[in-house]
Design a protein around this motif. Structure first.
Motif, PDB file in Angstrom:
ATOM      1  N   LYS A   1       0.849  -1.197   0.000  1.00 42.57           N
ATOM      2  CA  LYS A   1       0.000   0.000   0.000  1.00 42.57           C
ATOM      3  C   LYS A   1       0.884   1.247   0.000  1.00 42.57           C
ATOM      4  N   PRO A   2       0.434   2.314  -0.670  1.00 39.43           N
ATOM      5  CA  PRO A   2       1.234   3.539  -0.717  1.00 39.43           C
ATOM      6  C   PRO A   2       1.165   4.347   0.579  1.00 39.43           C
ATOM      7  N   PHE A   3       2.254   4.951   0.925  1.00 32.74           N
ATOM      8  CA  PHE A   3       2.327   5.907   2.034  1.00 32.74           C
ATOM      9  C   PHE A   3       1.811   5.323   3.347  1.00 32.74           C
ATOM     10  N   VAL A   4       2.491   4.300   3.853  1.00 37.86           N
ATOM     11  CA  VAL A   4       2.090   3.721   5.132  1.00 37.86           C
ATOM     12  C   VAL A   4       3.132   3.897   6.228  1.00 37.86           C
TER      13      VAL A   4
ATOM     14  N   LEU B   1       2.651  11.263   8.191  1.00 40.83           N
ATOM     15  CA  LEU B   1       2.683  12.718   8.057  1.00 40.83           C
ATOM     16  C   LEU B   1       1.701  13.168   6.973  1.00 40.83           C
ATOM     17  N   LEU B   2       1.650  12.448   5.875  1.00 42.39           N
ATOM     18  CA  LEU B   2       0.716  12.785   4.800  1.00 42.39           C
ATOM     19  C   LEU B   2      -0.721  12.785   5.327  1.00 42.39           C
ATOM     20  N   ASP B   3      -1.077  11.760   6.077  1.00 40.28           N
ATOM     21  CA  ASP B   3      -2.428  11.692   6.649  1.00 40.28           C
ATOM     22  C   ASP B   3      -2.697  12.900   7.548  1.00 40.28           C
ATOM     23  N   LYS B   4      -1.743  13.269   8.385  1.00 37.07           N
ATOM     24  CA  LYS B   4      -1.916  14.429   9.278  1.00 37.07           C
ATOM     25  C   LYS B   4      -2.066  15.719   8.481  1.00 37.07           C
ATOM     26  N   MET B   5      -1.286  15.844   7.404  1.00 33.32           N
ATOM     27  CA  MET B   5      -1.361  17.046   6.574  1.00 33.32           C
ATOM     28  C   MET B   5      -2.765  17.223   6.005  1.00 33.32           C
TER      29      MET B   5
END
Length: 143
Positions: free
Chosen positions: A9-12, A18-22
């Protein structure tokens, strides 16, 4: 990265967190019915030694990326870092590209710093916050 290769999965990993928080900071999250975001990579695996993908690798897998875009029909596309900018815009140099709207196949595109870059260079988070506010405004919201 390694975590992405393990899970498929991408970005885990830390960059994904950090991406999720952004995006949560502007009211978006993955796998939500409302205000959702869809994430994919230009290359679905990590190249050897975690190097940047070559132009040949990007071109080989670009049809898969294009199919993702065709299926999802996103309202806006956010390009995180140089690799997606090179793949879709034919441009690199994220420092000069970020924060400026572009177009690709009639989709508005916003290049931004990759979250892994932000983990290594926290000073760039200020510029990224400006980009996120721009994105939120384009989507019809205020912070």
């Amino acid at each position: 990265g390694r975590e992405e290769d393990k899970t498929g999965k991408p970005f885990v990993g830390p960059a994904g967190q950090l991406l999720d928080k952004m995006f949560q900071a502007i009211g978006f999250k993955r796998f939500s019915e409302n205000n959702s975001m869809y994430i994919t990579n230009v290359i679905p695996w990590r190249p050897p030694q975690n190097r940047s993908p070559t132009e040949d690798e990007i071109n080989l897998l670009k049809p898969f990326l294009m199919k993702h875009i065709d299926l999802i029909k996103p309202e806006i596309i956010v390009l995180m870092g140089n690799t997606p900018c090179q793949a879709l815009l034919g441009e690199s140099g994220i420092t000069k590209l970020r924060g400026r709207w572009k177009n690709f196949l009639d989709y508005p595109i916003l290049p931004m710093f990759h979250p892994a870059y932000l983990l290594r260079n926290p000073i760039a988070k200020k510029e990224t916050w400006q980009d996120l506010k721009m994105l939120k405004k384009r989507l019809g919201g205020n912070l």
